[in-house]
Design a protein around this motif. Structure first.
Motif, short mmCIF file in Angstrom:
data_model
loop_
_atom_site.label_atom_id
_atom_site.label_comp_id
_atom_site.label_asym_id
_atom_site.label_seq_id
_atom_site.Cartn_x
_atom_site.Cartn_y
_atom_site.Cartn_z
N LYS A 1 9.08 3.59 12.92
CA LYS A 1 8.68 3.02 11.65
C LYS A 1 7.44 2.17 11.87
N PRO A 2 6.43 2.26 10.98
CA PRO A 2 5.23 1.44 11.17
C PRO A 2 5.57 -0.04 11.02
N PRO A 3 4.78 -0.90 11.66
CA PRO A 3 5.08 -2.33 11.57
C PRO A 3 4.84 -2.87 10.17
N GLU B 1 3.06 -5.53 8.12
CA GLU B 1 1.86 -6.34 8.33
C GLU B 1 1.72 -7.33 7.19
N GLY C 1 7.83 -5.82 14.02
CA GLY C 1 8.38 -4.52 14.37
C GLY C 1 9.83 -4.65 14.79
N GLY D 1 4.23 -2.21 4.53
CA GLY D 1 5.18 -1.66 5.50
C GLY D 1 6.64 -1.86 5.16
#
Length: 128
Positions: A3-5, A7, A93, A127
């Motif tokens: 999974k993308p962080p 931000e 994350g 995100g």
């Protein structure tokens, strides 16, 4: 696929953001004191490749969320923060062990974003 962080851009100070992170990652008093499934905070383990990064964070912490005493059930929330002068940039994350789905970690991230937005209503995030 990871999974993308999450931000975040905020006007909150680094100290304010770190304090909100500490509070948001805590578990209930019952879990922490009775079952031993509390949250611990550590410095994230470094990678040999980190020396290649041009833009190292000014602050980094990892919250290990208790798994009722079983290492395999623990998940972690990593926070990396950069002080850009007029604002702070934060990346969050989730790291998880084999038997952890990261559900608790994702709830804690949502709680952090909500609590930090109370401190800084102009906060922007992606995100989630």
């Amino acid at each position: 696929m990871a999974k993308p962080p999450v931000e975040i851009t905020t006007q909150a100070s680094m100290a304010e953001a770190a304090d909100v992170f500490r509070r948001a990652m805590r578990v209930s008093w019952w879990s922490e004191h009775i079952t031993g499934a509390g949250t611990t905070f550590e410095e994230p383990r470094a990678s040999v490749f980190e020396q290649l990064h041009q833009d190292k964070p000014d602050f980094a912490v990892m919250a290990l969320l208790g798994g009722r005493g079983a290492e395999i059930q623990k998940s972690a929330v990593h926070m990396y923060m950069w002080d850009r002068g007029g604002h702070r940039e934060i990346a969050l994350g989730v790291g998880r062990n084999l038997a952890s789905f990261g559900l608790k970690a994702n709830r804690k991230i949502r709680r952090f974003v909500d609590d930090l937005s109370d401190v800084d209503p102009s906060l922007e995030h992606t995100g989630i």
